[in-house]
Design a protein around this motif. Sequence first.
Motif, PDB file in Angstrom:
ATOM      1  N   ALA A   1       0.832  -1.189   0.000  1.00 35.21           N
ATOM      2  CA  ALA A   1       0.000   0.000   0.000  1.00 35.21           C
ATOM      3  C   ALA A   1       0.882   1.261   0.000  1.00 35.21           C
ATOM      4  N   ILE A   2       2.006   1.198   0.723  1.00 35.55           N
ATOM      5  CA  ILE A   2       2.884   2.371   0.787  1.00 35.55           C
ATOM      6  C   ILE A   2       3.496   2.653  -0.577  1.00 35.55           C
ATOM      7  N   VAL A   3       3.930   1.612  -1.267  1.00 36.65           N
ATOM      8  CA  VAL A   3       4.510   1.797  -2.600  1.00 36.65           C
ATOM      9  C   VAL A   3       3.437   2.275  -3.564  1.00 36.65           C
ATOM     10  N   GLY A   4       2.213   1.807  -3.385  1.00 37.94           N
ATOM     11  CA  GLY A   4       1.120   2.262  -4.240  1.00 37.94           C
ATOM     12  C   GLY A   4       0.846   3.746  -4.073  1.00 37.94           C
ATOM     13  N   VAL A   5       0.948   4.261  -2.852  1.00 34.61           N
ATOM     14  CA  VAL A   5       0.736   5.678  -2.594  1.00 34.61           C
ATOM     15  C   VAL A   5       1.921   6.512  -3.087  1.00 34.61           C
ATOM     16  N   LEU A   6       3.140   6.032  -2.819  1.00 34.18           N
ATOM     17  CA  LEU A   6       4.339   6.785  -3.202  1.00 34.18           C
ATOM     18  C   LEU A   6       4.620   6.721  -4.696  1.00 34.18           C
ATOM     19  N   GLY A   7       4.218   5.648  -5.325  1.00 34.69           N
ATOM     20  CA  GLY A   7       4.465   5.475  -6.749  1.00 34.69           C
ATOM     21  C   GLY A   7       5.617   4.520  -6.989  1.00 34.69           C
ATOM     22  N   PRO A   8       5.760   4.059  -8.231  1.00 34.44           N
ATOM     23  CA  PRO A   8       6.823   3.109  -8.548  1.00 34.44           C
ATOM     24  C   PRO A   8       8.188   3.780  -8.503  1.00 34.44           C
ATOM     25  N   GLY A   9       9.188   2.970  -8.263  1.00 29.12           N
ATOM     26  CA  GLY A   9      10.554   3.486  -8.252  1.00 29.12           C
ATOM     27  C   GLY A   9      11.373   2.833  -7.168  1.00 29.12           C
ATOM     28  N   GLU A  10      12.658   2.862  -7.373  1.00 26.30           N
ATOM     29  CA  GLU A  10      13.577   2.197  -6.454  1.00 26.30           C
ATOM     30  C   GLU A  10      13.618   2.869  -5.079  1.00 26.30           C
ATOM     31  N   ALA A  11      13.677   4.195  -5.046  1.00 27.39           N
ATOM     32  CA  ALA A  11      13.747   4.913  -3.768  1.00 27.39           C
ATOM     33  C   ALA A  11      12.476   4.709  -2.953  1.00 27.39           C
ATOM     34  N   ASN A  12      11.334   4.751  -3.617  1.00 32.67           N
ATOM     35  CA  ASN A  12      10.070   4.533  -2.912  1.00 32.67           C
ATOM     36  C   ASN A  12       9.946   3.106  -2.392  1.00 32.67           C
ATOM     37  N   LEU A  13      10.503   2.166  -3.119  1.00 34.71           N
ATOM     38  CA  LEU A  13      10.501   0.773  -2.683  1.00 34.71           C
ATOM     39  C   LEU A  13      11.346   0.607  -1.434  1.00 34.71           C
ATOM     40  N   TYR A  14      12.532   1.207  -1.423  1.00 40.95           N
ATOM     41  CA  TYR A  14      13.384   1.147  -0.238  1.00 40.95           C
ATOM     42  C   TYR A  14      12.715   1.807   0.968  1.00 40.95           C
ATOM     43  N   LEU A  15      12.113   2.958   0.741  1.00 39.73           N
ATOM     44  CA  LEU A  15      11.447   3.679   1.820  1.00 39.73           C
ATOM     45  C   LEU A  15      10.288   2.869   2.395  1.00 39.73           C
ATOM     46  N   ALA A  16       9.521   2.238   1.546  1.00 33.36           N
ATOM     47  CA  ALA A  16       8.387   1.435   2.011  1.00 33.36           C
ATOM     48  C   ALA A  16       8.853   0.249   2.841  1.00 33.36           C
ATOM     49  N   PHE A  17       9.882  -0.442   2.400  1.00 35.42           N
ATOM     50  CA  PHE A  17      10.394  -1.584   3.163  1.00 35.42           C
ATOM     51  C   PHE A  17      11.018  -1.135   4.479  1.00 35.42           C
ATOM     52  N   LEU A  18      11.660   0.010   4.467  1.00 39.33           N
ATOM     53  CA  LEU A  18      12.236   0.546   5.698  1.00 39.33           C
ATOM     54  C   LEU A  18      11.147   0.889   6.710  1.00 39.33           C
ATOM     55  N   LEU A  19      10.078   1.519   6.249  1.00 38.93           N
ATOM     56  CA  LEU A  19       8.985   1.892   7.140  1.00 38.93           C
ATOM     57  C   LEU A  19       8.274   0.682   7.737  1.00 38.93           C
ATOM     58  N   VAL A  20       8.218  -0.401   7.007  1.00 40.18           N
ATOM     59  CA  VAL A  20       7.499  -1.587   7.472  1.00 40.18           C
ATOM     60  C   VAL A  20       8.388  -2.517   8.294  1.00 40.18           C
ATOM     61  N   ASN A  21       9.623  -2.711   7.881  1.00 38.34           N
ATOM     62  CA  ASN A  21      10.456  -3.758   8.476  1.00 38.34           C
ATOM     63  C   ASN A  21      11.254  -3.354   9.700  1.00 38.34           C
ATOM     64  N   TRP A  22      11.403  -2.082  10.002  1.00 36.50           N
ATOM     65  CA  TRP A  22      12.239  -1.691  11.138  1.00 36.50           C
ATOM     66  C   TRP A  22      11.628  -2.128  12.459  1.00 36.50           C
ATOM     67  N   ILE A  23      10.325  -2.287  12.510  1.00 35.96           N
ATOM     68  CA  ILE A  23       9.650  -2.629  13.755  1.00 35.96           C
ATOM     69  C   ILE A  23      10.090  -4.007  14.253  1.00 35.96           C
ATOM     70  N   SER A  24      10.207  -4.958  13.366  1.00 31.55           N
ATOM     71  CA  SER A  24      10.624  -6.312  13.764  1.00 31.55           C
ATOM     72  C   SER A  24      12.034  -6.307  14.339  1.00 31.55           C
ATOM     73  N   PHE A  25      12.928  -5.574  13.708  1.00 31.28           N
ATOM     74  CA  PHE A  25      14.298  -5.516  14.198  1.00 31.28           C
ATOM     75  C   PHE A  25      14.373  -4.811  15.546  1.00 31.28           C
ATOM     76  N   ALA A  26      13.574  -3.770  15.731  1.00 32.43           N
ATOM     77  CA  ALA A  26      13.560  -3.062  17.011  1.00 32.43           C
ATOM     78  C   ALA A  26      13.031  -3.959  18.124  1.00 32.43           C
ATOM     79  N   ARG A  27      12.020  -4.734  17.845  1.00 26.68           N
ATOM     80  CA  ARG A  27      11.457  -5.626  18.872  1.00 26.68           C
ATOM     81  C   ARG A  27      12.429  -6.738  19.241  1.00 26.68           C
ATOM     82  N   ILE A  28      13.110  -7.290  18.248  1.00 18.44           N
ATOM     83  CA  ILE A  28      14.088  -8.346  18.519  1.00 18.44           C
ATOM     84  C   ILE A  28      15.239  -7.793  19.346  1.00 18.44           C
TER      85      ILE A  28
END
Length: 94
Positions: A1-28
Amino acid sequence: AIVGVLGPGEANLYLAFLLVNWISFARITRGEVLVLRELEYVQAARSFGSTDSRIIAAHILPNAVTPSIVYAMADVVLTILAVTSLSFLGLGIQ
C-alpha cells in the motif's frame, strides 16, 4: 500500500520496506537487551564500576545484534518475494 501511494521506483521501494520492516528488528533487539542486562557478566561489569555506556558498547550491543542479523538473513527471502510481487504489479523497480 505504501509503494502504491508513493508510486513506482527504487527509492520509494526502499522507503516502504524501511517503514514496514524496522519494527521487527527493534522488537528483537529490545527483547535481547532486556534479557542481556540481567545476565551475570553485565552485573559483574556494573559492580566493577563500568559506566553504562561502556557496558552497552562492550557487552550488550555485540550480543544483542546477533539475533537481528540472523533475522535479517531470513527476511531477505521475504523481501525478494515482495520486490518481485511489486514488480509484477508494476510498482517495483522500473
